[in-house]
Design a protein around this motif. Structure first.
Motif, PDB file in Angstrom:
ATOM      1  N   GLU A 224      18.349  -4.427  -8.622  1.00  0.00           N
ATOM      2  CA  GLU A 224      17.952  -5.770  -8.212  1.00  0.00           C
ATOM      3  C   GLU A 224      16.808  -5.721  -7.199  1.00  0.00           C
ATOM      4  N   GLU A 225      16.274  -6.899  -6.926  1.00  0.00           N
ATOM      5  CA  GLU A 225      15.182  -7.025  -5.962  1.00  0.00           C
ATOM      6  C   GLU A 225      15.552  -6.428  -4.609  1.00  0.00           C
ATOM      7  N   GLU A 226      16.789  -6.699  -4.154  1.00  0.00           N
ATOM      8  CA  GLU A 226      17.190  -6.179  -2.838  1.00  0.00           C
ATOM      9  C   GLU A 226      17.284  -4.658  -2.836  1.00  0.00           C
ATOM     10  N   ASP A 227      17.650  -4.062  -3.987  1.00  0.00           N
ATOM     11  CA  ASP A 227      17.684  -2.598  -4.088  1.00  0.00           C
ATOM     12  C   ASP A 227      16.270  -2.022  -3.964  1.00  0.00           C
ATOM     13  N   LYS A 228      15.338  -2.641  -4.658  1.00  0.00           N
ATOM     14  CA  LYS A 228      13.943  -2.203  -4.586  1.00  0.00           C
ATOM     15  C   LYS A 228      13.421  -2.283  -3.157  1.00  0.00           C
ATOM     16  N   MET A 229      13.646  -3.414  -2.507  1.00  0.00           N
ATOM     17  CA  MET A 229      13.119  -3.596  -1.157  1.00  0.00           C
ATOM     18  C   MET A 229      13.747  -2.629  -0.165  1.00  0.00           C
ATOM     19  N   ALA A 230      15.032  -2.333  -0.340  1.00  0.00           N
ATOM     20  CA  ALA A 230      15.693  -1.366   0.539  1.00  0.00           C
ATOM     21  C   ALA A 230      15.069   0.014   0.372  1.00  0.00           C
ATOM     22  N   TYR A 231      14.752   0.371  -0.876  1.00  0.00           N
ATOM     23  CA  TYR A 231      14.128   1.679  -1.141  1.00  0.00           C
ATOM     24  C   TYR A 231      12.728   1.752  -0.544  1.00  0.00           C
ATOM     25  N   LEU A 232      11.924   0.711  -0.767  1.00  0.00           N
ATOM     26  CA  LEU A 232      10.565   0.714  -0.235  1.00  0.00           C
ATOM     27  C   LEU A 232      10.573   0.719   1.295  1.00  0.00           C
ATOM     28  N   GLN A 233      11.529   0.017   1.880  1.00  0.00           N
ATOM     29  CA  GLN A 233      11.647   0.028   3.337  1.00  0.00           C
ATOM     30  C   GLN A 233      12.019   1.410   3.836  1.00  0.00           C
ATOM     31  N   LYS A 234      12.873   2.098   3.102  1.00  0.00           N
ATOM     32  CA  LYS A 234      13.244   3.468   3.461  1.00  0.00           C
ATOM     33  C   LYS A 234      12.031   4.389   3.402  1.00  0.00           C
ATOM     34  N   LEU A 235      11.200   4.197   2.382  1.00  0.00           N
ATOM     35  CA  LEU A 235       9.971   4.979   2.291  1.00  0.00           C
ATOM     36  C   LEU A 235       9.105   4.756   3.526  1.00  0.00           C
ATOM     37  N   SER A 236       8.961   3.484   3.887  1.00  0.00           N
ATOM     38  CA  SER A 236       8.135   3.143   5.051  1.00  0.00           C
ATOM     39  C   SER A 236       8.676   3.785   6.317  1.00  0.00           C
ATOM     40  N   GLU A 237       9.987   3.771   6.486  1.00  0.00           N
ATOM     41  CA  GLU A 237      10.605   4.373   7.665  1.00  0.00           C
ATOM     42  C   GLU A 237      10.407   5.882   7.711  1.00  0.00           C
ATOM     43  N   GLN A 238      10.203   6.494   6.536  1.00  0.00           N
ATOM     44  CA  GLN A 238       9.954   7.933   6.462  1.00  0.00           C
ATOM     45  C   GLN A 238       8.469   8.277   6.626  1.00  0.00           C
ATOM     46  N   GLY A 239       7.651   7.273   6.913  1.00  0.00           N
ATOM     47  CA  GLY A 239       6.223   7.508   7.132  1.00  0.00           C
ATOM     48  C   GLY A 239       5.376   7.461   5.875  1.00  0.00           C
ATOM     49  N   ILE A 240       5.963   7.013   4.753  1.00  0.00           N
ATOM     50  CA  ILE A 240       5.215   6.898   3.511  1.00  0.00           C
ATOM     51  C   ILE A 240       4.320   5.667   3.571  1.00  0.00           C
ATOM     52  N   VAL A 241       3.037   5.833   3.284  1.00  0.00           N
ATOM     53  CA  VAL A 241       2.108   4.698   3.336  1.00  0.00           C
ATOM     54  C   VAL A 241       1.581   4.307   1.959  1.00  0.00           C
ATOM     55  N   ASN A 242       1.821   5.159   0.952  1.00  0.00           N
ATOM     56  CA  ASN A 242       1.358   4.797  -0.392  1.00  0.00           C
ATOM     57  C   ASN A 242       2.122   5.573  -1.461  1.00  0.00           C
ATOM     58  N   ILE A 243       2.015   5.069  -2.698  1.00  0.00           N
ATOM     59  CA  ILE A 243       2.653   5.694  -3.851  1.00  0.00           C
ATOM     60  C   ILE A 243       1.609   5.901  -4.941  1.00  0.00           C
ATOM     61  N   GLU A 244       1.580   7.100  -5.521  1.00  0.00           N
ATOM     62  CA  GLU A 244       0.743   7.365  -6.683  1.00  0.00           C
ATOM     63  C   GLU A 244       1.457   8.380  -7.568  1.00  0.00           C
ATOM     64  N   MET A 245       0.745   9.035  -8.505  1.00  0.00           N
ATOM     65  CA  MET A 245       1.446   9.810  -9.521  1.00  0.00           C
ATOM     66  C   MET A 245       0.922  11.236  -9.737  1.00  0.00           C
ATOM     67  N   GLU A 246       0.042  11.717  -8.866  1.00  0.00           N
ATOM     68  CA  GLU A 246      -0.529  13.059  -9.089  1.00  0.00           C
ATOM     69  C   GLU A 246      -0.528  13.978  -7.878  1.00  0.00           C
ATOM     70  N   SER A 247      -0.362  13.433  -6.675  1.00  0.00           N
ATOM     71  CA  SER A 247      -0.578  14.218  -5.454  1.00  0.00           C
ATOM     72  C   SER A 247       0.347  15.423  -5.324  1.00  0.00           C
ATOM     73  N   LEU A 248       1.587  15.306  -5.803  1.00  0.00           N
ATOM     74  CA  LEU A 248       2.549  16.400  -5.649  1.00  0.00           C
ATOM     75  C   LEU A 248       2.080  17.640  -6.396  1.00  0.00           C
ATOM     76  N   ALA A 249       1.687  17.481  -7.658  1.00  0.00           N
ATOM     77  CA  ALA A 249       1.199  18.616  -8.441  1.00  0.00           C
ATOM     78  C   ALA A 249      -0.129  19.108  -7.901  1.00  0.00           C
ATOM     79  N   PHE A 250      -1.003  18.179  -7.534  1.00  0.00           N
ATOM     80  CA  PHE A 250      -2.305  18.555  -6.986  1.00  0.00           C
ATOM     81  C   PHE A 250      -2.140  19.412  -5.736  1.00  0.00           C
ATOM     82  N   ALA A 251      -1.307  18.950  -4.802  1.00  0.00           N
ATOM     83  CA  ALA A 251      -1.097  19.678  -3.552  1.00  0.00           C
ATOM     84  C   ALA A 251      -0.445  21.033  -3.794  1.00  0.00           C
TER      85      ALA A 251
END
Length: 306
Positions: A224-251
């Motif tokens: 649900e919407e609240e599940d999504k927002m809780a996850y994104l908020q958790k990301l923010s609290e962990q210092g995550i500022v963006n999401i993409e799809m290649e950086s992990l393999a690239f790094a």
């Protein structure tokens, strides 16, 4: 130390595959090059910057832009040519010391390209090469148009490594980006592009565009919407500022072979405010040019042009 390791050290690229030294020919199939049919050293030995992004159109545009920025004049009657056009998978342009390559979307696509481009740098005997991914992303608490320079890459459950399944075993490779390089890019942005909001932060790399990024607009969704927002908020609290799809393999791959790598993305939306990109096309095109501007300024600085 074996012959292959000595050769790696001498030429500056740590290939970490002794099998390559025993091969009569190394076919770089997906970029349409081969040690048997091309003089790779003659063609690419002067490369110092490998810049990559998702689409062929974007990297063709970057090739023309960097040609202008570096004031590189082509011989009369010639034009920039897609070196990998016969592969029908990636596009690649060479402009002086700069290689501009498309990598497609997602970890599988970028990893195939990186395997072959790293081998290309090895065969060409390139030294002191810097790899930079130029891309787009979703911001976490950042509005559209922000430049994000990644200082660290993690997966969807905050693990700072790329997990591979090799011969039935799990292999974990640390996804480490060059922090000194990231800081240098940030300084260049502050000096040359101060009108843009530039952030140095942690990036979450997803294996998927929809569910893996907590979107509600995929073909299916069991949260649900609240599940999504809780996850994104958790990301923010962990210092995550963006999401993409290649950086992990690239790094992980750059770190594994000792190549300095950086990821520069522009946000297309703030994921805390929605899932779909509905900004006008003209604005999106201007935003997508911003990472190119930063990388161009960085290259000019490294070449002593500014």
């Amino acid at each position: 130390m074996g012959d292959c390791e000595e050769r790696d050290y001498e030429y500056g690229v740590i290939l970490k595959n002794p099998n390559i030294a025993t091969m009569e020919e190394d076919v770089l199939y997906h970029i349409s090059l081969s040690t048997g049919t091309h003089n790779l050293k003659e063609m690419f030995a002067d490369v110092k910057f490998v810049c990559m992004g998702g689409t062929p159109k974007r990297m063709k545009s970057f090739a023309h832009f960097i040609q202008k920025e570096l004031n590189i004049k082509l011989p009369t009657g010639t034009m920039l040519e897609d070196i990998s056009k016969h592969s029908y998978r990636y596009s690649m342009f060479k402009i002086g010391p700069v290689l501009s390559i498309s990598h497609g979307m997602g970890i599988p696509s970028v990893s195939i390209m990186l395997h072959e481009v790293i081998k290309l740098m090895y065969h060409a005997q390139c030294k002191d090469v810097t790899f930079i991914r130029i891309g787009t992303c979703g911001g976490i608490g950042l509005p559209g148009g922000c430049l994000v320079i990644s200082k660290e890459a993690v997966d969807g459950i905050m693990r700072p490594y790329l997990e591979l399944h090799i011969l039935g075993k799990i292999v974990q490779r640390p996804a480490i980006l060059d922090l000194e390089l990231a800081r240098e890019l940030k300084t260049v942005a502050e000096e040359k592009l101060s009108n843009y909001n530039t952030v140095l932060g942690k990036t979450m790399c997803s294996y998927d565009f929809y569910e893996g990024q907590g979107r509600l607009d995929g073909a299916f969704c069991n949260y649900e919407e609240e599940d999504k927002m809780a996850y994104l908020q958790k990301l923010s609290e962990q210092g995550i500022v963006n999401i993409e799809m290649e950086s992990l393999a690239f790094a992980a791959m750059c770190n594994h072979v000792g190549i300095k790598g950086a990821v520069v993305c522009v946000t297309l939306l703030n994921r805390l405010e929605g899932d779909q990109v509905n900004t006008p096309k003209e604005t999106l095109e201007e935003w997508q040019h911003r990472p190119q501007e930063l990388v161009a300024e960085f290259i000019k600085k490294r070449l002593g042009m500014n």
